[in-house]
Structures are given as C-alpha cells and as structure tokens.
Design an enzyme around this catalytic site. Structure first.
Site, PDB file in Angstrom:
ATOM      1  CG  LEU A   1      -2.686 -51.423   6.035  1.00 23.53           C
ATOM      2  CD1 LEU A   1      -1.844 -52.260   6.967  1.00 23.53           C
ATOM      3  CD2 LEU A   1      -3.900 -52.197   5.577  1.00 23.53           C
TER       4      LEU A   1
ATOM      5  CG  HIS B   1       1.031 -49.056  -0.889  1.00 21.05           C
ATOM      6  ND1 HIS B   1       1.363 -49.003   0.440  1.00 21.05           N
ATOM      7  CD2 HIS B   1       1.826 -48.124  -1.500  1.00 21.05           C
ATOM      8  CE1 HIS B   1       2.307 -48.098   0.623  1.00 21.05           C
ATOM      9  NE2 HIS B   1       2.599 -47.551  -0.540  1.00 21.05           N
TER      10      HIS B   1
END
Length: 1640
Positions: free
Chosen positions: A220, A280
């Site tokens: 992120l 992820h």
C-alpha cells in the site's frame, strides 16, 4: 489548498519528487488525520525487535531516509528494544553497514539511536524502557510541548500480545499535552486464517483502540499502488469503461525470479497464498475494483475497500492452480532447500480466479497470480478490455485488444495499449502501440521513496489511509480461509514447474478460461531509446572478407564510463545500456571467455558495445548487480535486443544454431546483397592462414572440456587419501610411503591425459555412470556439468607438486613437514570436493590476468562446448528405434529368368541406424569373443601375485592374490556366461565370429584363462589344477592349429592382419609355463606347446610388424592389439626358464635348498620333491641367456609401444574393449621382470620389477573401472560399430542432414522476417554449401558407386538413381526461387557507399540550415552523424549495402560540425545522431530508418517497390520455405534409402580391396578443385569430432599415400579450432609447412 514542499535532497528536482501535502483545503475535526507534523513535537520511536533482521533491513534505513531528508522533527529519538544484550554503540555498529550516505550523515542519524535490552514477557525490561521514555519527555512535559510515541513492532506476530501488554502496562503514560499521541505499527502476517486473525485482533483490540493500531502492508506504500487510486478517480475517460461492459478480465501478477534462498523454514509455514495473495494482491484488487469514495479520508477509502471485498465469494477449487518449483538448469528445487521439511507440499505458485458479485463487476474474472522461482521479477496490474465490435481493419480482433498495464516493480510505469495505423499509405494496416508513462523517462533523476519511509511517515502523521483496518482484514480472510484449509489438508493438487519457467502449464489454462488473450507479436518496451547516453571509444577492427574480397569494418565500442548512462542506480543504468544498443557485452579485459566472445562478434561483423567491469571505477558493484539481476555468476554477460542470452558458451551455441542471426536481424555486412546463390560457397577463416589466431588449449592429451562431477569425485578420493597420509605421517608409519607414491603417480597420469587413464579418475567416471543410471530412476535429474579443462589441468599440476613433496619428505623421514603438506593438500581437495571451489583454478585465472598464461587458452573449450553437449545428448538419448527388418531380393530376371529364389540371393536388414546401434543393449546377443581379453587380464594379475608370493625376495602375502583371484571369478563369469548362452540362442552369430578373420583369434582366450586358473587352483588342490590344465591346454593347442590352418587354407586380405593374430601362440606359451609348475613331469610334453608357440610367434611378429609399418591401419581399435608383441617374448622367457628348470630337476641336478628344506624333502613324495627342485632351480638359477634375451626383447618392445601410445593413441575420451589387450600383456611383462630380478638381484632390477608390477595393476584397475562405466552406461554389449572405406558416403549424408535442418529453419525464419539480411546471408551460405556437396555426391553415386555395386547385384541401385534424378529436379525448383530473390535484391555494388569527404560548408546557403536544405535537395539520401557512434556506423552500413550513394556529414570531423549538430537539435527536436533524410524528409535515427526499411516504406520513399505479406521484390518467401521443406523431406528419405538398402550391400558383400578401388575411382573422377571445396564442407557440417575423424580416415584407408594431400584440402577450408583438433587426432594429414609435419 496550500502545500508545503519538504526537500528530499538539495536539488529542486528531488524536492519536487517528494512534495507531501501538509494541510487540507478545509480543516475539520474529522480531517485532522491530514495535518502536518508539529516541528516542536518531542517524537520517540521505539523499535521493538531492534536486533532482528527486519529492523536492520527495513525499519532503521527507512527512519534514516526520513531523518536525512528532514521529514522528522528536530527533537526525535529512536530507541531500540530487544532481548539481545547490546550496548548503544554495538547497535550502531550493527546498523552502520545497512545505512546509506556519507559517514557524517550516518553519524548524525546514529547519534539519535539508543538501545534498551529486556525480555518481552517480563516487567524489568519494560520498566527500564518506561524510565528512559519518561526521562526523555520530562523537558517536554515541563514546557507543555506535545509528545509523540511510535511503537514499531518489528517482531513475529506470535509475540504481539505480550509485547503490547508490556507497552500498555508500563509505557502508556503519554504526557497529557495537546497534540500528544501514541501509535503502534504491527507487521504482517496478521494470523494464518480467519480464526487466528480474529483472535489476534481481539487481543490487540483490548489493549489499543483501532485508531492507534497501524497494520502495515508495504504494497500500500508503493508509488504505483497509490497512483492507481489517483489515476482511477481523477481521469474522466476511464470512468465509462471501468465496468463489466468494457473490461474482459483483470490480472494482478506478482513474480519473483528467485526461490526461498534459505528462508524456506519461514515460507513453508505460510505458503504463497498467505505470504502474498491474501494481503498484497488483495489490496491491489481492492484499489482496482472499489467504488469512488466520498473523500480521501482514510475511513472513506477503507469503507469502499471493505464493501468490494465483501462482494467477493470464497474461492472455488476449480478456479485455483497451485505449483511448486523443482530443480532446473543447475538451480535447486524448493524441497532442496535444507530449511524446507522433506516432502513438503507447500505451494510456491498460485493462480486464483475471483469474481466480484456486484453490478459493476459481475462476471469479470480477476486472476491473482503469485510465484517464486519464475522467469521474471515483476509486479503488475493488467486490465484487458473486450475486443472491438465489428472490427473493420485487418488482423484478429480477439488479439487486437486494448490493455491498461500498471507496472509496480521494477521500472515503475503505466501504459495503455492502443490499435493504431502503421506508417504508410495503407489505411487498413494496423499495429499495436502504446501511450506510456515511464517514470524513469518522464521524471529523470527523481528519487521514488521506498514503501517503508512513506508508511512510517503516514503513521507519524496519523494517516491510516494506507494501513489495513480490522474489518478489511476480516473480509480478506473470509475469502481465502476455506481455500487455505483445503490446501493445508492436501485436497488440491500441487503441480511441479521448473525453476526459471513461467509456472505450471495449468495456470495458462486457467488464464484462457478467464478470457485473457495474449498478443505474441507485441512486447513492451519494444523500441530502444535513440540516445541512451552511451559514450566511449569506437574501435574500427578488421572484419571478415566479403563475397567480392572487400573488407568491412566492425564497430566495437569499448566503454568504461558506465556512470555517464542515464538512470539512477546501477540497475537502471544496465537497462539503459542494453536498451540503447542491439548487442551489449559486459566482461573483464583479462577473461578468456570475454576475449573469445568479442573476437567472435567482430568476426561476424556485428557492432556492439563492450563494458569492461575491471576497468570501471564501480566495476565490482556493477558485476554484483549483474549477478543479482541475472542469476549468472560469471562474465561475460551478452545482451541481444535487450535480452540476456547468457555467456560465451550460450552465445556460441546461438551462433552455431542460427538463432543468433534471427535475433540480431538485418545488421549484416551483406545487407540485401547477402543472398547470393551462384558460385562456390564461401569458406571461413582457414586454420593455416597467417592471420589466423593461435589455437591454445590444454597440454598433452588432457581434455579441453571436462565433467566437473568427475573432477569433484576425484577430489573426494584425494581428500581421504591425503587425510590418511597426514595422519599416518604424523604417526611415522613407514608403509604409507607407497601410498604417497601411488597418489603421485595418479596425479601424473591425470596431468597428462585426464581422468580416463588414472585409477582415481576411472573410479570417478564409473561412479558418475552409476549416478546417471540410478538417479533418474529415483526422479533426480543428473548429467555432466561441463567445465573448462585447462584450469583443472593446472590444479592437477599443483597436486603433482604437493604429492611429490610429500613423497620426498616421507622418504627423508621429515614426518612433521610431510604431515603439514598432506594436510594442506587435504584442505584444498576438500574445497574442491565439498564446496566446489578449485584453488588451482583461481590461481590459473590470476596467471591469465597477469599474462603468464595466454588469454586464448579457453578457445578450444569455448568453441567445442556446444559440440560436447550435442555429443552427450546423442550418446545418451533413448528413442527406442524398431528392430531391423530382413529384406530378401532375388537376382534380376536377365540373370535369373522369373527371378526364381536362390540360396545366394541378396539378403540384408534395414533399420540398422546409429540410434539402433547405440540403444540395442543385450547382454547375450551382443556378447562378443573380443570381450574374452577382459577375462584374462585380472586373472593374470592374480597369477603374478601368487608367483611373487613364492619368491623369497618379494614374499607377497598370499591374501593379496587370493582376493584378486576371488574377484576375478565373477568378472570372468560376467563375460563368459552370456557368451555360452549366446552359443545356444544365436549359434549362427557364433559361426559368423568364428569365420571372421579378425575375431576368431579370441576363441583361444577362454582356454588360456582356464590354464592360468589351474595355476591358482594348485594352491588348494593339485588334482583340480591338473583337471583344469588338461582341459585348457589341449583346447588351446587345438584352436591354435585350426586358426593357423585356416590362414593357410583360405584367401585372406592383408587389411585383416593385426597383432591379435599372436593370441594363439601366447596361449601355447602359457601352457608351457604352467605345466611344469603344476607337475614337473609335464615338462617334456610342454616343450611341444613351446615349440609351436615360438615358431608361430616369430613368423607372425615379422608379418604383423611389417603390415603395421607399411600398411595403414585406419581403425585405432585394431592398433591396440600391437600390445601382444611384447606379451609373446615376455611369456616365452618365463616358459623357457620354467621348462629348463624342470628339465634340470628331472636329470637330478644338485639341490640348492637350505639344510632345513633338504631335511623337509626327505619326508615328501618324489613328485613333490621334484616340484621343490623346479622351484629351487627357478629361484636360484633364474633366467639363462636365452630367457634373458627374450626378456630384453619384451622390454624393448614395451618401450616402443609405450612411445607409440604416448604420442598418438592415449585418448581419454574414447574407450573400447580392444584396450584389454594391454591387461594380460602388462601382467606377463611384470612376471618376466620378477624372474629377471631373481637372476641378477640388483637395486635397478628390483625397481624395474616393482614399477612394472605397479603399472600392470594400474592398467588393469583402469580397464576394469572403464569397462564397468561402459556397462553402466549400456554402451558395451551393443552392436559393433562397423565402418570402412565406403563409410564416407553415409557420413557425407549425415552432414547434409544437418545442413538441411539448418536450411529449412533459416528459410522459415526468413519467411517470418523477410528484411533480415543476416538471415538471407546465412541462407545463401547454407544453400550453396548443401548444393555443392549434394550435387557432387549424387554425381559420384550415379557415375561410380552405383555401377560398381551393380556389378555384384545388377539392378539393385535402380530406385536410388531415380531418387537422385528427382532430387535434381527439386533442387532446380528451389534454385529458381532463390535466384528470383537474389535478382530482386541485387543492386550494383559500385553505386553504393557513404561519401565522408563532403563538408556542409561546400553547399550554398546563408546559414547552416540553408546549406543542409541544399544538400537534401541535391541528394536523395543525406546522413548527418558522428564517426564514433555505433548507430551511425550501423545505418550507413545498411544504406551502403542497399547500393545507395549518399553524402555523410560527420559532425566531429567538420569545422562547422558542432554548430550544425546544435541547429539540428533545435530544429528537429531529435537530440542524438544520426539524422537520416530521404527526399528532403527527416526519417529519424538508426532505429526509425531500419524500421522503415523492414516495413518496405523506405522503398516507397525512394520510389522503389515495397514488400508486404512475406514477399520481397515480388518473390514469395513462403513459397521458398515450402519448396525447401519439400526438398529436405525428399532428400532425407533418399539418404535413408541409401543407408538402408545400399550400405548393407557394401558392408556384407563388397570386399575391402574393392571398396578401396571404388574410393580411388571416385577421387579420380572429380577434379581436385572440387575436392578442395567438398572435403572441408562435409567435415565442417558433421556435428562431432568422431564423425569428422572417421570421414577423413575412410579416405586414408583407401588412399593412405594421399594423406597429406587431403590435409592440404582440409587445412585451407577449416576454421582454426576445427583444424587444430582434427590434425591432433589424425596427425598423418598434417601438410608440409604446418607444425608436426612428417615426410610420408
């Protein structure tokens, strides 16, 4: 909104790159998350787990980045906390290597770092930490300044609860000032399923509220992940298409090109789904699929992410593909990692298809892929749109799709694939192009921060936008927990995939079901930058001679200034370099492999850039970066068109296969004129040219390419031997002298000829053969690991020196020194054996570097490695050919009316191919009488040691000969029993061997062996000894008489005569030796055997010796029997000594026994007393002059034969069973030497006897090991490979088969790429070579060979001649197509060329621009460039090769050149040379011009013809390809027919002298000029050295007097390495003037 720009570095560009918003446009309590950092904040960062790997690699470097660039407040402290006992300074010393910047910058940051040691589950440590925190914040409390505490848990999740409990209990007393805060960052993984995640969240939630918890997911924090959010919701054009109506599928991919690398223990407990996909990739999916949030407030963004995650259904099993990588290309598999549990099924690859059940995305598959040990390293999001409805243009609409690709790593980029019109006049001609944002180009010099600094800064600011919320985590786990449980339970299959591959093939099927369509013609980035910043010295080097004899220059740009390239960091610079040049080489100036690959590229006329890492300031770092990027550990690194092809070996293999020309494309010295179909084929640089490179390789007979497995197995043996030598030298053991001598001998043998002739090397080869046989059956891939021979030979030389020193020290009783030297040798052998580190090789590289050893020493290895690999593949492959079929052909009706069958009709078998010969292993069917020589060798050694055990001067322990005799029994049975079974199953084959004049001599060996066994059995039972003797001795005489009688009764050709004819006389000599020893009364009758043996030995020796000297023995296998020349006099001397002793004893000669022995004889029988008298006479009297003369004859012949073998026949890469002729022969000579020592009893005779005994043992041990290796490789009991003078014909056809394969492959490649001039040149060379050889041999077959065969069997050749006629017709068809291509491409060479003498100032005009306009008006083509620029050199060469004349303005040579270049840059916007103008229009640089030429647009601009659709100049390349394939198919069928139906007739029916006559007629039928072309062309086309040597020997067999004439033909037409190797194997062909020439 106001912004504050915080400098990331002093430069304005870098400041711009890190512009961070610090204030919102409208402040509110809800928006205070967005506020900037208070500069007076007292910030304390506590790193829990500070001594761990994560903190050292990520956390502290990220904090240093923030501190160094001014993102942390002035009053900041970083306190490390962990269980490890460290001081502040020890922590700083540990962190310093991980940090970046100058020493001062590191010291400034480390000055803020302190350390507190304490347990996680106790109170003392936390109290100590709380005390440090309170003391630090005391001043802030007093001044009412805000305080901030950031707890970063760089720890495993298992300790989060106790750590957070300790922090909460003791370190939670934050000062109550306004603006004070406390936040906790926790690392993933957040549990391992939904239940564990919830349990962990519940425990943490009880201690800290959600607003204080920051769950970090570093994806992120990536620049492109955050840019994806902005791109989606800030661009209007994306909104209408971002739904199921326009988007077909979405791929989110994470690929790593490395495995677990020792982290398998950690990874195995999670797997790829938990480690990557669940966190992820799911976060990226949420960004792609989420709805537009209300604002950019963290809660609004995370609310939308949670909504879309809740719409995803749990994964179905059929939408999942799992994989686990296995070993490949020298890389280990997952379970090979020692930290991975054996048999683990943990997936290292997963592809998962998800579906989002909402209005926007219903039915759109989202494919999440992640894997380790794949073919690439990247992370990207690929959004593929649906095909355009009613696609009205050309091409396939399914593959012509739009795609939006977001590349996260490496090389951050965003690009949109579009369908556009190709440049030109055709509207419907489309192509795929892109709109791209390449961060490296758009923001040059900008530093993109890593994810960790960004996320830590967000946490300090209180921005939770890029952190995972609890309900978000719960939703993600709810999707994957059922799948995780299924994987853990083993319900889903885990597919293996090779290391370095794209993953399991099943994943491609999953993608296909998801609707993904790949356009294989498109690749991004597909164009190289025009500049690239490459600078350096361009070297013009002489190139190869062209078709017309002209010389072309090759541009070699040597560049040692790597720092001048564009890009931040070495990785970016490497990519810039390889993108800017077609061919790039990274190497070392002293590396022989780099020197060889650059020399080869220059010979091919390929311009390239050469970066020398040993000449650069940062060369070592560049080399490490290349190793990291590629996984290749050594130079050179060769890149072609931006892709790594490998090192020197891989490049040479690409060149040999023709793939190099396809990759390099039109960069050719031939251009369009390369396609020439008339005239003789061009030959390469000849090995005897004055300017040919000097070929240097390993010394003596040491192989230039070795199997490193064998080397390491030898090192294992040397390790243990030297270890025991050190131990026993320390203990002063005298007997280990001889072990050291044996080790020295083994080293010397290996130094001369490699592992093949030494005992240790032979055992290593046998072990490697066993590995290759057993391991594949266990599922373990194995095979040779090829390496260069010269450094290994140097390492052996070092071993020779060490072992020699040990021998000297031990004989001098310097025990301590001998112990030390043996220990050092043990150490170095251990490095080689267990760590694969060769110290000798390392020193060898230094010798090359400093010029002690020539840098061309690897030339032979490099140039022959592809051949070695090919030979190994061919030798070990299993194609399971069918059994040969018998054919019966009656005589033609003209000779036999009605073709009535007869007993003598032509019969033969078809299908006896080389593959059939290699694979037809049968222990019974292909057992041969020639193998009998392997039986008697070990038995002879046992008899030798039994004899020495009876000698008082030797007194060998009886256990020695008993063990050898016991081992020889199964050895003998292994060869004898299958032959006995063969006598029952295949009696016709036994008869064939008996009737064969070269095989029937071996039939006496079993009986000779039985007589020797009788001598051994006499120790146990004299009765059984006599039984064995009287079975073996009469049969030995019988077979000898029959064999000799057959010689006299039948016609025999001298070509069949060799030393093996003396086998029968030796058998009679052996009977004469053993008879009197078994029973002295046999001596009279044994004289009969002795007399016959002596007569035949003398006669046959004279005859075979004369035949060997005067005649030519082409097959080296037959020359091995020359060893028997020394066996006959050696055994004869023993026989004479024993017979005369027995005769003396029978006549009552005086006893010489001691008194004790004489007393003992008084009580024994008369026969035993006679035996003792014989032994006494043998021991005491020894040899008389006659016996000594025979012994001297044997010794002198042994020296002659040793010199013959040493000079010419000591080949370690070849083994055949005929070598066993040396087995018993060496034992017999040793036995005679023992008797000789008893006679003269001197130190010299003792040394001679001991040395010969040792040599006999070495020879037999080596032969046993090599034979076992051959049996394990299934290469012994196979059909015998037969060849003769006429074998040149099938070998020439084999060479043409390979040429046809290359022809069809090149024609296909040229049809796919018609503009590739290099392929056209290759096709021209291959075609002219093939047609020259094929027409030549068809003429020979039709005019000479077939009529001669027809003389034996009329009409048999009819079909073959018809096929030849059809072959000529098909050749003419292909020739016509090629001629059309050549005519279409032809341009008068004289019209082309660049005029470099022009000056821009010679043209009219007021300014340089006006002058250039005048130049472009007066000339159709104008080029402006620089003399040292490789792109300029390339474009001018291409234009000149097309026959174009043009002015070439060199800006570095003209007075106004610099000003002209500046004006051109300003006027055109193009920053770099060359500038190419056609008809007054700027085309661009080199790449643009080449693209126009390839597309045919260039011809349009010049008013010529354009090509399209696989045509050039109106000629269809596809038709050429089809015609070539038809011809090749027919030609191969023709070759197969000749080998199936003509070759067997020659083998079975045509005698050797007639075959020789046919060969002579063939040579006389064609002019010598044609032989000068054909002979080297055929030799060069054959793939292995063995085939090349056999082809040449076939000519020498028939015409030995022309050997040097053939040598001249070959020397003028072979490359240096090929000629060097061939003349080494066949020194007879060396012509006058060449090194090694001898008068014929």
């Amino acid at each position: 909104m106001t912004t504050t720009t915080v400098a990331a570095s002093p430069s304005p560009e870098a400041m711009a790159s890190l512009t961070l918003q610090s204030e919102p446009s409208m402040l509110s309590d809800r928006d205070c998350w967005h506020c900037g950092i208070e500069r007076e904040l007292c910030l304390t960062i506590v790193v829990a787990g500070a001594s761990g790997d994560l903190a050292g690699k990520k956390t502290y470097p990220a904090l240093q980045f923030l501190f160094q660039h001014g993102f942390l407040p002035r009053n900041v402290a970083i306190i490390g906390y962990a269980r490890t006992q460290l001081s502040d300074q020890e922590l700083r010393d540990k962190l310093r290597p991980r940090l970046k910047g100058s020493d001062r910058e590191k010291d400034d940051f480390l000055g803020r770092c302190t350390y507190v040691a304490g347990a996680y589950d106790g109170a003392d440590g936390w109290k100590k930490l709380a005390s440090v925190l309170n003391d630090r914040e005391a001043r802030a409390r007093f001044c009412c300044q805000p305080c901030g505490r950031l707890y970063y848990l760089a720890l495993p999740p298992s300790v989060y609860p106790q750590v957070c409990a300790g922090l909460k209990a003791y370190c939670d007393d934050i000062p109550p000032s306004d603006g004070s805060w406390l936040r906790v960052i926790v690392e993933k993984p957040f549990g391992h399923d939904l239940q564990s995640s919830e349990e962990l969240a519940e425990m943490l939630g009880k201690l800290y509220p959600e607003k204080q918890l920051y769950r970090i997911d570093h994806y992120l924090g990536k620049e492109m992940a955050q840019n994806l959010f902005v791109m989606r919701f800030a661009n209007m054009f994306l909104s209408p298409v971002w739904n199921r109506n326009c988007i077909s599928n979405v791929q989110i991919t994470f690929k790593e090109d490395f495995g677990t690398q020792g982290r398998g223990g950690y990874f195995d407990s999670f797997g790829i789904i938990r480690d990557v996909i669940q966190n992820h990739l799911m976060q990226l999916l949420a960004f792609v699929a989420m709805e537009k949030p209300l604002s950019i407030h963290p809660d609004d963004i995370r609310d939308e992410k949670v909504k879309v995650l809740r719409c995803i259904k749990p994964v179905k099993d059929h939408n999942v593909v799992l994989g686990q990588y296995v070993a490949a290309d020298g890389q280990p598999g997952y379970t090979d990692d020692p930290t991975v549990p054996p048999g683990s099924k943990t997936p290292t690859f997963a592809a998962v298809t998800l579906f989002i059940d909402n209005d926007r995305w219903a039915g759109v598959p989202f494919v999440l892929k992640a894997g380790k040990a794949l073919d690439d390293r990247k992370a990207e999001i690929r959004v593929q749109l649906r095909p355009t409805p009613h696609f009205v243009f050309g091409g396939d609409p399914e593959t012509a799709r739009n795609e939006l690709v977001v590349r996260l790593q490496p090389d951050e980029a965003i690009y949109l694939k579009l369908i556009v019109k190709r440049p030109g006049l055709e509207t419907g001609d489309t192509a795929i192009s892109e709109l791209d944002l390449d961060y490296g180009k758009r923001y040059p010099g900008v530093v993109i921060p890593d994810a960790y600094p960004r996320l830590i800064l967000d946490a300090i600011r209180g921005d939770q936008q890029h952190f995972v919320r609890r309900d978000e985590l719960r939703a993600a786990w709810a999707i994957f927990t059922p799948l995780m449980h299924a994987v853990d339970a083993g319900r889903l299959p885990v597919h293996p995939y090779p290391y370095g591959s794209r993953g399991p093939e099943e994943a491609d099927e999953l993608l296909a079901r998801a609707g993904f369509m790949k356009n294989r013609e498109y690749r991004w980035p597909h164009t190289a930058p025009s500049g690239g910043g490459v600078s350096g010295a361009s070297v013009e080097t002489p190139a190869m001679t062209g078709e017309n004899g002209s010389k072309a220059a090759v541009a070699l740009q040597v560049d040692d200034d790597f720092g001048a390239l564009a890009g931040e960091g070495l990785e970016a610079k490497v990519k810039t370099a390889v993108a800017s040049n077609r061919v790039v080489v990274f190497g070392r100036s002293t590396c022989p492999f780099c020197i060889e690959v650059t020399r080869t590229l220059m010979e091919l006329g390929v311009p390239f850039v050469y970066y020398r890492v040993d000449q650069m300031p940062n060369g070592a770092q560049l080399h490490e970066e290349l190793k990291r990027l590629t996984g290749q550990k050594t130079v050179p690194y060769v890149y072609i068109n931006g892709a790594l092809v490998g090192g020197c070996d891989a490049t040479k293999a690409l060149i040999a296969s023709g793939e190099f020309d396809k990759m390099v494309g039109g960069a050719s010295t031939g251009g369009k004129n390369a396609l020439v179909v008339q005239g003789p084929p061009r030959l390469r640089l000849a090995g005897v040219d004055e300017d040919a490179p000097r070929v240097v390789g390993a010394l003596f007979e040491f192989p230039n390419t070795v199997d490193n497995r064998v080397i390491r197995l030898v090192a294992v043996q040397v390790f243990f031997i030297s270890l025991f030598l050190a131990i026993f030298a320390y203990k002063k053991e005298q007997s280990w002298h001889w072990v050291a001598v044996g080790l020295l001998t083994d080293f010397c043998l290996r130094f001369y000829a490699g592992a093949g002739i030494s005992p240790l090397g032979s055992f290593a080869m046998m072990t490697a053969a066993a590995m290759d046989l057993v391991l594949p059956r266990l599922g373990i891939q194995t095979g040779p690991i090829w390496g260069a021979g010269p450094p290994k030979q140097f390492a052996v030389f070092v071993g020779v020196m060490f072992s020699a020193i040990i021998v000297v020290l031990q004989f001098c009783h310097a025990w301590q020194a001998a112990t030390v030297v043996a220990a050092v040798l043990c150490f170095f052998a251990g490095l080689e054996a267990f760590l694969n580190f060769c110290a000798g090789c390392w020193f060898f590289q230094l010798a090359i570097k400093y010029g002690v050893v020539p840098d061309t020493v690897y030339m032979i290895h490099i140039n022959t490695l592809p051949e070695t690999k090919y030979h190994w593949r061919e030798w070990t492959k299993r194609v399971n050919p069918g059994q040969p079929q018998r054919v019966r052909e009656p005589f033609v009706s003209e000779l036999r009316p009605g073709s009535k069958p007869t007993k003598i009709d032509l019969t033969y078998k078809v299908g006896k191919t080389d593959d059939w010969e290699r694979e037809s292993f049968d222990l019974v069917k292909y057992s041969k009488s020639a193998f009998f020589s392997a039986m008697i060798g070990p038995v002879g050694i046992a008899a030798l040691f039994r004899f020495t055990s009876l000698m008082p001067t030797f007194a060998t322990p009886e256990l020695v000969w008993k063990i050898i005799a016991l081992l020889s029994l199964p050895w003998t049975a292994f060869f004898l029993l299958p032959y006995l079974v063969k006598c029952i199953q295949y009696p016709h084959k036994i008869r064939q061997e008996w009737m064969h004049p070269m095989m029937n001599n071996a039939f006496s060996i079993p009986w000779m062996t039985l007589v020797v066994y009788a001598f051994l059995a006499d120790h146990y039972s004299n009765t059984w000894a006599k039984v064995f003797f009287w079975i073996g001795s009469p049969l030995t005489m019988l077979f000898a008489i029959i064999i000799v009688g057959n010689w006299l009764a039948t016609i025999r050709h001298e070509g069949h005569v060799n030393g093996g004819y003396q086998m029968a006389p030796i058998g009679c000599f052996i009977v004469a030796v053993m008879g009197p020893i078994i029973d002295p009364g046999y001596h009279e009758v044994c004289f009969f055997w002795f007399g016959f043996a002596l007569l035949m030995w003398i006669t046959l020796f004279v005859f075979t010796f004369q035949r060997t000297i005067v005649g030519y023995i082409a097959d080296p296998r037959g020359r091995m029997f020359s060893a028997i020349w020394m066996a006959a006099p050696a055994v004869g001397s023993i026989a004479w000594t024993v017979l005369t002793a027995a005769r003396w004893a029978s006549t009552g000669g005086p006893a010489r026994l001691p008194a004790e022995a004489a007393a003992m004889l008084a009580g024994v029988s008369a026969k035993d007393a006679m035996w003792w008298r014989v032994m006494d006479r043998t021991y005491g009297g020894g040899m008389d002059p006659t016996a000594m003369t025979l012994f001297y004859m044997a010794v002198s012949m042994a020296l002659v034969l040793a010199w013959m073998v040493w000079r010419r026949y000591l080949w370690t890469d070849q083994y055949f069973m005929q070598m066993w002729a040396w087995g018993f022969t060496s034992a017999a000579l040793s036995w005679a030497a023992v008797l000789y020592d008893l006679t003269i009893d001197t130190a010299l005779s003792k040394v001679l006897a001991v040395c010969l005994i040792a040599l006999a043992c070495i020879i037999n041990v080596v032969l046993v090991a090599r034979t076992c290796a051959g049996v394990l490789r299934l290469k012994v009991f196979i059909p015998e490979h037969k060849w003769g003078p006429m074998s040149h014909l099938p070998l020439a056809q084999e060479g043409m088969r390979h040429a046809l394969g290359a022809l069809t492959d090149t024609a296909g490649a040229l049809a796919a790429d018609p503009s590739n001039a290099r392929l056209a040149g290759r096709l021209s060379e291959l075609w002219r070579s093939f047609r020259t050889v094929n027409d030549f041999y068809m003429d020979l077959k039709d005019e000479i060979c077939f009529p001669q065969i027809s003389a034996f069997f009329p009409g048999h050749h009819g079909k073959a001649m018809q096929q030849n006629a059809e072959m000529r017709r098909m050749e003419e068809e292909v020739q016509g197509l090629l001629a059309g291509l050549s005519a279409a491409a032809a341009t008068p060479a004289a019209a082309g060329g660049a005029n470099t003498s022009v000056d821009i100032d010679s043209y009219a005009g007021a300014s340089l621009t006006d002058k250039l306009v005048a130049a472009t008006t007066e000339n159709q083509i104008v080029v402006v460039g620089r003399s040292t620029c490789p792109f300029c050199i390339e474009v001018t060469r291409t234009l000149a090769d097309m026959g174009l004349a043009f002015p070439y303005f060199l800006v570095d040579k003209m007075p106004s050149g610099g000003a002209l270049h500046e004006e051109l840059k300003a006027a055109t916007g193009q920053k770099t040379v060359p500038y190419v103008y056609a008809n007054g229009k700027l085309l661009g640089g080199c790449d643009a011009t080449k693209a126009l030429i390839a597309s045919g647009e260039f011809d349009k601009l010049l008013g010529g013809k354009a090509g399209a659709g696989g045509k050039a100049g109106g000629v269809d390349y596809a038709a050429l390809q089809a015609g070539m394939e038809r011809m090749a198919k027919f030609a191969v069928a023709n070759f197969d027919y000749v080998e199936d139906h003509i070759r067997p007739v020659v083998r079975r029916y045509i005698p050797g002298p007639v075959q020789k006559k046919i060969m002579n007629d063939c040579f006389d039928a064609r002019p010598a000029e044609e032989w000068f072309q054909v002979l080297p062309l055929v030799v060069q086309s054959l793939p292995t050295l063995g085939q090349r040597a056999t082809y040449v020997r076939a000519f020498l067999w028939a015409m030995p007097e022309r050997c040097q004439q053939f040598g001249v033909m070959l020397a003028l037409g072979m490359d240096p390495v090929g000629w060097y190797r061939l003349r080494h194997v066949i020194p007879d062909i060396i012509p006058r003037g060449e090194t090694g020439w001898k008068r014929f």
